[in-house]
Design a protein around this motif. Structure first.
Motif, short mmCIF file in Angstrom:
data_model
loop_
_atom_site.label_atom_id
_atom_site.label_comp_id
_atom_site.label_asym_id
_atom_site.label_seq_id
_atom_site.Cartn_x
_atom_site.Cartn_y
_atom_site.Cartn_z
N CYS A 62 0.84 -0.98 -0.03
CA CYS A 62 0.05 0.01 0.17
C CYS A 62 0.91 1.15 -0.13
CB CYS A 62 -0.90 -0.05 1.00
SG CYS A 62 -1.97 -1.34 1.20
N VAL A 63 1.69 1.34 -0.91
CA VAL A 63 2.82 2.39 -1.09
C VAL A 63 2.14 3.78 -1.18
CG1 VAL A 63 4.78 3.29 -2.02
CG2 VAL A 63 4.89 0.90 -1.50
N GLY A 64 2.28 4.74 -0.65
CA GLY A 64 1.92 5.94 -0.94
C GLY A 64 0.37 6.46 -1.42
N ARG A 65 -0.47 5.57 -0.68
CA ARG A 65 -1.91 5.89 -1.18
C ARG A 65 -2.71 5.42 0.09
NH1 ARG A 65 -4.80 1.53 -3.52
NH2 ARG A 65 -3.64 -0.41 -3.51
N ASP A 90 -3.68 11.82 9.06
CA ASP A 90 -2.97 11.21 7.94
C ASP A 90 -3.67 11.06 6.74
OD1 ASP A 90 -0.88 10.30 6.42
OD2 ASP A 90 -0.09 9.13 7.56
N GLN A 91 -3.69 11.53 5.57
CA GLN A 91 -4.43 11.04 4.63
C GLN A 91 -3.57 9.88 3.67
OE1 GLN A 91 -7.77 12.34 4.01
NE2 GLN A 91 -7.29 12.98 5.92
N MET A 92 -2.74 9.45 4.03
CA MET A 92 -2.10 8.47 3.15
C MET A 92 -1.98 7.03 4.06
SD MET A 92 -1.82 10.07 0.36
CE MET A 92 -0.80 8.98 -0.58
N TRP A 93 -1.62 5.96 3.53
CA TRP A 93 -1.40 4.93 4.31
C TRP A 93 -2.50 4.13 4.37
CZ3 TRP A 93 3.40 4.17 2.47
CH2 TRP A 93 4.30 5.23 2.23
N SER A 94 -2.61 3.34 5.50
CA SER A 94 -3.61 2.14 5.78
C SER A 94 -4.33 2.33 6.86
CB SER A 94 -3.15 0.64 5.56
OG SER A 94 -2.39 0.59 4.16
N ARG A 95 -5.62 2.05 7.00
CA ARG A 95 -6.20 1.87 8.24
C ARG A 95 -7.21 0.61 8.31
NH1 ARG A 95 -9.98 7.01 9.75
NH2 ARG A 95 -10.83 6.33 7.83
N LEU A 96 -7.43 0.16 9.37
CA LEU A 96 -8.08 -1.11 9.60
C LEU A 96 -9.13 -1.17 10.39
CD1 LEU A 96 -4.92 -3.52 10.25
CD2 LEU A 96 -5.84 -2.68 8.12
N ALA A 97 -10.26 -1.97 10.09
CA ALA A 97 -11.54 -2.08 11.04
C ALA A 97 -11.93 -3.67 10.81
CB ALA A 97 -12.66 -1.31 10.42
N LEU A 98 -12.26 -4.19 11.90
CA LEU A 98 -12.71 -5.57 12.16
C LEU A 98 -14.21 -5.69 12.82
CD1 LEU A 98 -12.22 -8.41 12.10
CD2 LEU A 98 -10.97 -8.30 14.24
N LYS A 141 -16.95 8.40 7.92
CA LYS A 141 -15.40 8.34 8.39
C LYS A 141 -14.32 7.88 7.77
CE LYS A 141 -18.71 6.82 12.22
NZ LYS A 141 -19.14 5.66 13.20
N THR A 142 -14.63 7.66 6.56
CA THR A 142 -13.42 7.22 5.40
C THR A 142 -13.00 8.49 5.20
OG1 THR A 142 -14.97 7.25 3.77
CG2 THR A 142 -14.69 5.22 4.73
N ARG A 143 -11.46 8.69 4.78
CA ARG A 143 -10.85 9.65 4.14
C ARG A 143 -11.02 9.98 2.72
NH1 ARG A 143 -5.07 7.04 5.66
NH2 ARG A 143 -6.40 5.13 4.92
N ARG A 144 -11.10 11.22 2.35
CA ARG A 144 -11.26 11.69 1.07
C ARG A 144 -10.30 10.75 0.11
NH1 ARG A 144 -13.86 15.90 -1.52
NH2 ARG A 144 -12.95 16.49 -3.41
N GLY A 145 -10.77 10.29 -0.92
CA GLY A 145 -9.98 9.49 -1.92
C GLY A 145 -9.42 8.20 -1.57
N ALA A 146 -9.82 7.76 -0.38
CA ALA A 146 -9.12 6.38 0.10
C ALA A 146 -9.82 5.29 -0.76
CB ALA A 146 -9.54 6.33 1.52
N GLU A 147 -9.09 4.26 -0.88
CA GLU A 147 -9.78 3.09 -1.53
C GLU A 147 -10.40 2.36 -0.41
OE1 GLU A 147 -8.10 -0.94 -2.86
OE2 GLU A 147 -7.70 0.72 -4.43
N ILE A 148 -11.76 1.96 -0.54
CA ILE A 148 -12.34 1.17 0.53
C ILE A 148 -12.44 -0.06 0.02
CG2 ILE A 148 -14.37 1.19 1.93
CD1 ILE A 148 -15.07 4.07 0.87
N SER A 149 -11.78 -1.26 1.10
CA SER A 149 -11.80 -2.26 0.75
C SER A 149 -12.30 -3.33 1.70
CB SER A 149 -10.41 -2.82 0.48
OG SER A 149 -10.09 -4.28 -0.07
N PHE A 150 -13.31 -4.18 1.31
CA PHE A 150 -14.02 -5.03 2.48
C PHE A 150 -13.40 -6.46 2.08
CE2 PHE A 150 -18.39 -3.15 3.01
CZ PHE A 150 -18.00 -2.25 3.64
N VAL A 151 -12.95 -7.16 3.35
CA VAL A 151 -12.35 -8.43 3.19
C VAL A 151 -13.08 -9.27 3.83
CG1 VAL A 151 -10.45 -10.11 3.70
CG2 VAL A 151 -10.05 -7.82 3.09
#
Length: 424
Positions: free
Chosen positions: A231-234, A275-283, A340-350
Motif C-alpha cells: 500500500c505504498v503512498g496511497r 494522515d490522508q495516506m497509508w492504511s487504516r483497519l477495521a474488524l 468516517k472514510t478519508r477523502r480519496g481512500a480506496e475502501i476495501s472489504f475483506v
C-alpha cells in the motif's frame, strides 16, 4: 511439487507467448466510477497473469497501459520502462494508477497511445495488440476522425470492449466498430464491468492475445518475484468482515485473530488521525441478523487493533452477511457529514466466510457496495463452501477469492504475501 509450491510459491509452469507488445487503453472518466475503474485495473492484471512472466529480452511480452479521461490527463505505463521487467513491478504500477474522474476524450487517447507507446516502441517480429475498454461515448469536442487512428498501421490489432457505465447506460456500438477498424470479430459487448474479470472472459482474452503458447517449467530452485511494498503512498481503508457462525469453530477463530494481527503488522498504517495516506483497519464479526461485534472501527492505532483482536468474542452463531454489509456501510463508513472514510481512500472489504449464510438481503447489500465504490475480497477455506455467494461478494472477480484447505494456510508466506499484494 505440492510441497514445493507451498514453500516456494513460484514453481508453476508458465505460458510463453513470444515477442508480443500489448497496450491496454482504459477509460478513467467520471462515468466509470472508482469501483469499475478498479475492475478495469484488475482485468489488466488478471489478463497478463495468464500470459506468463515478463522479462527484459526480445522474445518475451511487454505491456503498456494508458488510462485516459479529459484532454491532457492521459497517464501511461510505458512498454520500454526498464523498471517494468517483472510481474510484481507491473502489478504495482497498475495498482498505483489513480482514477481521474473527468470527461471522456477517447479519440485523443487512441492517438496518444499510438504516438507515445506504439509507434517508436515496436520491436522487430513483435505483434502489437491493443485492448480498448470504454462505454463508447466521448466528449463531442474531441476529434472523432481519430477513432480509427490505430487502423492505419497494419501491424497493430485492435480489440474494443464496450461496457455499460455506472449509470446503466449501454455502450455506443458504432464508436466501438470504428475503434476496432470495422472488424466485428474484434468487438466484445458486456453490460457490467464485473464481466471484465469473469473467468470465462479472461480465458477468452488469453486465447485472443496468445493463441499458440509455449509451455515452460522452471528449473529448481525457484526464483521469487520482487517484493512489492504494501500500500505504498496511497490511502487504503481495509475493513475485515468475519463470519462468526458456528461453522467457523474456535480453532479457526484463533487463526483469524492471528491473520488480522499479521496484516496489521505488515501494513504501513497512517501516522495519525489526520494522515490522508497509508492504511487504516477495521474488524467486524457478524452472526445472525443484527448480531454484530465491532472489534475496532477504522483506526491507525496499533494498540487499539491489538486490543480489539484480543478481546473479540467468538459469536458461535448463524450467519447473515447481507445485514452485516449494510451495517458496515451505514455505521463503520458513515454517510454525509458523519462520513468516517478519508477523502480519496480506496475502501476495501475483506470477507472471511465460507458463503453458507442467510442471503435474503445480499443482492441489496452488494448493490450498496457498488454505489459506495467498495472493492471486495473473500477468504474461504475448506471444500464445503457456497461458491455462488462467494462470487456475489466479490462481484464475480474470481481472482479476488483466496482459498485454502484450512484457515491456518492464510498464515503461510505464499498465500499471505499474495493477499497483501492483492489488497494493496
Amino acid at each position: 511439487m505440492t510441497y514445493i509450491r507451498e514453500t516456494c510459491g513460484c514453481c508453476d509452469c508458465e505460458k510463453h507467448c513470444g515477442a508480443l507488445d500489448i497496450v491496454f487503453i482504459i477509460d478513467s472518466s467520471e462515468s466509470v466510477g472508482l469501483t469499475n475503474f478498479t475492475l478495469e485495473k484488475n482485468f489488466v492484471i488478471n489478463t497478463i497473469n495468464r500470459l506468463g512472466s515478463m522479462a527484459p529480452d526480445p522474445t518475451s511480452p511487454t505491456v503498456g497501459v494508458v488510462q485516459y479521461s479529459h484532454n491532457g490527463t492521459f497517464e501511461t505505463i510505458r512498454l520500454d520502462d526498464a523498471n517494468i521487467n517483472s510481474m510484481s513491478a507491473f502489478k504495482a504500477a497498475v495498482k498505483n494508477l489513480q482514477w481521474i474522474a473527468g470527461g471522456t476524450f477517447t479519440p485523443s487517447a487512441l492517438k496518444f497511445a499510438y504516438d507515445n507507446l506504439i509507434r517508436d516502441s515496436k520491436r522487430a517480429r513483435a505483434q502489437v495488440s491493443v485492448i480498448v475498454v470504454t462505454d463508447g461515448r466521448f466528449d463531442p469536442r474531441d476529434d472523432d476522425t481519430q477513432l480509427r487512428y490505430l487502423c492505419d498501421d497494419p501491424n497493430v490489432v485492435v480489440n474494443a470492449i464496450g461496457v455499460g457505465d455506472m449509470f446503466d447506460k449501454s455502450h455506443d456500438s458504432e464508436t466501438l466498430l470504428s475503434i476496432a477498424c470495422n472488424d466485428k470479430n474484434r468487438i466484445t459487448e458486456m453490460k457490467r464491468y464485473t464481466d471484465l474479470v469473469a473467468e470465462n472472459f479472461i480465458e477468452k482474452m488469453e486465447t485472443v492475445l496468445c493463441p499458440d503458447p509455449v509451455i515452460k517449467c522452471p528449473d529448481l530452485p525457484c526464483k521469487a518475484e520482487q517484493y512489492v511494498a504494501p500500500c505504498v503512498g496511497r490511502p487504503v481503508d481495509l475493513v475485515f468482515l468475519l463470519d462468526g457462525s458456528e461453522r467457523l469453530g474456535m480453532d479457526n477463530f484463533q487463526h483469524i485473530r492471528e491473520f488480522v494481527q499479521k496484516v496489521a503488522d505488515r501494513l504501513v498504517l497512517a501516522k495519525n488521525k489526520n494522515d490522508q495516506m497509508w492504511s487504516r483497519l477495521a474488524l467486524i464479526e457478524f452472526g445472525k441478523e443484527n448480531e454484530l461485534r465491532v472489534a475496532f472501527n477504522l483506526t491507525h492505532n496499533r494498540d487499539v487493533v491489538a486490543a480489539g483482536i484480543t478481546t473479540l468474542p467468538y459469536l458461535d452463531s448463524s450467519s447473515a452477511v447481507g445485514t452485516a454489509i449494510t451495517y458496515t456501510i451505514d455505521h463503520i463508513l458513515g454517510k454525509g457529514r458523519s462520513r468516517k472514510t478519508r477523502r480519496g481512500a480506496e475502501i476495501s472489504f475483506v470477507f472471511i466466510t465460507d458463503g453458507i449464510t442467510d442471503s435474503s438481503s445480499l443482492d441489496e447489500a452488494v448493490s450498496a457496495m457498488r454505489r459506495e465504490q467498495i472493492i471486495s475480497t473473500v477468504i474461504a477455506t475448506g471444500s464445503d463452501v457456497d461458491n455462488d455467494i462467494l462470487h456475489k461478494l466479490v462481484m464475480n472477480d474470481q481472482e479476488a477469492i483466496f482459498k485454502g484447505e484450512k484457515l491456518s494456510d492464510m498464515l503461510q508466506p505464499s498465500l499471505f504475501d499474495r493477499f497483501i499484494q492483492w489488497v494493496c
